[in-house]
Design a protein around this motif. Structure first.
Motif, mmCIF file in Angstrom:
data_model
loop_
_atom_site.group_PDB
_atom_site.id
_atom_site.type_symbol
_atom_site.label_atom_id
_atom_site.label_comp_id
_atom_site.label_asym_id
_atom_site.label_seq_id
_atom_site.Cartn_x
_atom_site.Cartn_y
_atom_site.Cartn_z
ATOM 1 N N ILE A 1 13.280 80.441 -66.808
ATOM 2 C CA ILE A 1 13.416 79.128 -66.172
ATOM 3 C C ILE A 1 14.129 78.146 -67.102
ATOM 4 O O ILE A 1 14.897 77.293 -66.666
ATOM 5 N N THR B 1 6.318 76.141 -60.784
ATOM 6 C CA THR B 1 7.203 75.419 -59.866
ATOM 7 C C THR B 1 7.622 74.032 -60.380
ATOM 8 O O THR B 1 8.801 73.706 -60.347
ATOM 9 N N ASP C 1 17.806 86.810 -65.444
ATOM 10 C CA ASP C 1 18.335 85.476 -65.163
ATOM 11 C C ASP C 1 19.825 85.453 -65.453
ATOM 12 O O ASP C 1 20.363 86.354 -66.088
ATOM 13 N N ILE D 1 10.578 74.275 -62.643
ATOM 14 C CA ILE D 1 11.817 74.928 -62.199
ATOM 15 C C ILE D 1 12.878 73.876 -61.888
ATOM 16 O O ILE D 1 12.622 72.923 -61.155
ATOM 17 N N THR E 1 17.345 75.885 -57.846
ATOM 18 C CA THR E 1 17.230 77.196 -58.473
ATOM 19 C C THR E 1 16.890 78.208 -57.385
ATOM 20 O O THR E 1 16.078 77.910 -56.504
ATOM 21 N N ILE F 1 15.122 81.590 -56.697
ATOM 22 C CA ILE F 1 14.258 82.638 -57.247
ATOM 23 C C ILE F 1 14.156 83.740 -56.205
ATOM 24 O O ILE F 1 13.654 83.527 -55.106
#
Lengths: 217, 439
Positions: free
Chosen positions: B339, B301, B365, B304, B308, B310
């Motif tokens: 990431i 975390t 991604d 990140i 973002t 997720i």
């Protein structure tokens, strides 16, 4: 030396004509056989050949009896020149008292000559003979042919070896007896210095040479 | 063995006597025929002048005529053909004698040639044989050396393999340490934050406690003095207000609640980190892969980028028998790549599913993607497109090794500028057979 029997006053010497294949070793012997008188020599014995190429050896025997009764027998051999007959060459070379190296004068054969000469050097060592001390004469044969290496070139190449170099054409019959005379002379001197041929057995070199080299009338 | 073989050595040129070249059996028929043709006797004498063979009668020599011809060996007279004829009866004696001599001479020469040829041949065969034996010995020797070398090589390979294995496990360890180290910076912030406000709350609470103590002391003093109730009420009320105890009490509750929440957060972070590093575990056990993924997202975390998205689509999975520490390292490397693939507007889809007997994990991604040219090289050790110090080039190499060890496979599908999808397929297996007893 093949044999030396002091009691029987008998000495058997061996001369070997060495050299690359087809350089004319057998032709040398045939020419000697034709030119020298039958008196004092035997016949030329040629062992089996394939397609006229020597595979074992040729033998031409000579005899000399000194006034003292000392008998000297001289056996002149050729070796097969082809590379594959190395074992035969070695066997024939055993106990040789003198060697004639018959080289081919053709320009393309120079490396073959050197290879064969190297082979001679190697084989002499293998049969326990000293290259430095063994009487050795070099004959450049086939001087009658075109495309040959010039004499001065040969002399400058071989001069440093200190070996006698004789030009010859065995086929035409010249240079052969001269070569034989030279190797006989050197061999006689070498044997004489070891065994005292002249001093102890009354064998004179000039008589010996003259007798053996008597030319046929 | 061959050294026991008697070796025959021939010297080319060795002198030979007549008696060794020609035998009585070879001469006899010739002499017999000769005698039949006229002569009274015929004999061949050897090098010692002793009869090698003789035929005919022994009439006294006085009535006879003797013809002698030397027999040559290599041109040298060694023997003698002796023929005795009665001049009365034999007129062609001379011719017969020459004929016999020539025949003998030919036989002698041919025999000699044959002997020499045979001897030479034997010598060559002997030498060839010796050479063969020698070559054979050399071959045996070199074979032995090669075998030794091969054994040595095998041992070396084993050694190197063991070294490689060690290096590989060291590498995994380092990769893990690097990951944890990389996490540490982010984690420090995550832990410092609650830690900070918990501490400040405690400082405030300490001040509040002092005020409460003061209030309590006042009560105790007034009661000890037996102060009248009115005075007690007035003085305490006055102090209560002065100390703002109303606020202090309600704020204390809030501060305590906040602090408990803060320490809980720290505990959760530590638990995640600990679970991710699997420091307590060794070897294989049944793992909850969805839980592993959640924990990885949690520990990542801090890394990140803001804003973002997720998205998780984690289907219920059976427990999976594996080395969870290893496998989570593989997932970690892949999710971390996702990431780092884009700075803003990053969307990551993480999904798990069961397909037949396989567990399929997909990490997709919308990041920078991988150029086609590099796609074949991403699993190569030390291949990295990141600047020096930012990537080891080992992330995907390690991930693939771990997944292969778990008998699974990993595939990467990517388009430059559009994003990357990593699909991991693991054949399901479980270590404990009954899930309920395990729980």
């Amino acid at each position: 030396m093949i044999e030396f029997d002091e009691q029987q006053q008998r000495m058997v010497l061996k001369l070997v004509y060495y050299g690359p294949a087809l350089s004319g070793k057998t032709t040398n012997l045939l020419t000697l056989h034709d030119q020298l008188t039958l008196d004092g020599r035997g016949d030329l014995m040629m062992l089996d050949t394939t397609e006229d190429r020597t595979i074992y050896f040729d033998l031409l025997p000579f005899f000399y009896v000194a006034p003292s009764g000392m008998k000297i027998k001289l056996k002149v051999y050729t070796v097969p020149g082809q590379v594959r007959h190395d074992a035969t060459r070695k066997a024939v070379l055993q106990r040789a008292d003198g060697v004639v190296f018959v080289a081919d004068s053709h320009a393309a054969q120079m490396s073959v000559n050197f290879e064969s000469f190297d082979n001679l050097e190697k084989n002499l060592a293998l049969v326990g003979l000293s290259f430095e001390q063994l009487p050795l004469v070099v004959q450049f044969n086939k001087r009658d042919l075109p495309d040959i290496v010039a004499e001065n070139e040969i002399r400058s190449a071989w001069g440093p070896t200190g070996l006698p170099v004789i030009m010859a054409s065995a086929l035409k019959g010249w240079g052969v007896v001269e070569t034989f005379r030279e190797v006989l002379r050197l061999t006689f001197d070498a044997v004489n210095s070891r065994h005292g041929l002249t001093e102890r057995y009354g064998v004179e070199r000039e008589f010996f040479l003259a007798e053996i080299l008597k030319v046929q009338q | 063995m061959n050294s026991d073989n008697p070796q025959v050595t021939f010297i080319v040129g060795e002198e030979r006597c007549l008696s060794r070249i020609i035998s009585r059996a070879e001469i006899e028929p010739l002499l017999r025929s000769l005698v039949k043709a006229g002569p009274v006797r015929a004999a061949v004498l050897d090098e010692e002048r002793l009869p090698l063979c003789s035929q005919g009668d022994d009439r006294p020599l006085e009535q006879l005529r003797e013809i002698r011809h030397p027999l040559l060996v290599e041109g040298e007279p060694q023997g003698m053909l002796v023929i005795a004829v009665d001049p009365e009866t034999c007129s062609s004696a001379e011719a017969l004698a020459l004929l016999a001599r020539d025949a003998l001479q030919l036989t002698i020469t041919n025999n000699l040639k044959r002997m020499l040829t045979t001897e030479m041949h034997t010598t060559i065969v002997q030498e060839s044989y010796d050479q063969l034996v020698e070559t054979n010995q050399q071959l045996v020797e070199s074979e032995r050396r090669y075998r030794e070398l091969a054994t040595l090589l095998e041992r070396k390979v084993e050694e190197r393999t063991a070294e490689l294995k060690k290096a590989y496990s060291r590498m995994l360890q380092q990769e893990k340490l690097a990951a944890v180290g990389g996490l540490a910076a982010g984690m420090a912030h995550e832990i410092n934050n609650p830690n900070g406000f918990v501490r400040s709350n405690l400082v405030t609470l300490n001040r509040y406690v002092e005020r409460m103590k003061e209030m309590l002391n006042l009560y105790q003093l007034l009661i000890a003095r037996n102060a009248p109730l009115l005075q007690l009420r007035e003085e305490t009320e006055q102090r209560r207000r002065a100390l703002k105890l109303e606020f202090v009490v309600s704020d204390s509750t809030a501060l305590l609640e906040q602090s408990v929440e803060g320490t809980d957060r720290i505990a959760r972070i530590v638990a995640d980190l600990k679970a991710f590093s699997h420091v307590d575990e060794t070897g294989d056990c049944d793992a909850d892969l969805n839980g592993e993924l959640e924990r990885i997202i949690a520990v990542l975390t801090p890394q990140i980028p803001p804003e973002t998205a997720i998205l998780r689509d984690l289907q219920p999975l059976p427990l999976f028998g594996c080395n969870p520490g290893m496998l989570s390292q593989a997932f970690f490397n892949i999710i971390q790549n996702a990431i780092q693939s884009r700075d803003n507007g990053l969307k990551i889809n993480i999904s798990t599913a069961r397909e037949n007997n396989d567990i399929v994990i997909t990490v997709a991604d919308n990041g920078c993607g991988i150029p086609e040219l590099n796609l074949t090289r991403v699993f190569e050790p030390f291949f990295t497109t990141r600047e020096v110090g930012r990537g080891t080039g080992m992330g995907l190499t390690v991930a693939r090794e771990i997944i292969r060890n778990a008998e699974g496979n990993i595939e990467i599908d990517s388009r430059e500028g559009f994003g990357t999808t990593v699909t991991i397929r693991l054949p399901h297996k479980q270590i404990t057979t009954d899930r309920t007893t395990h729980e």
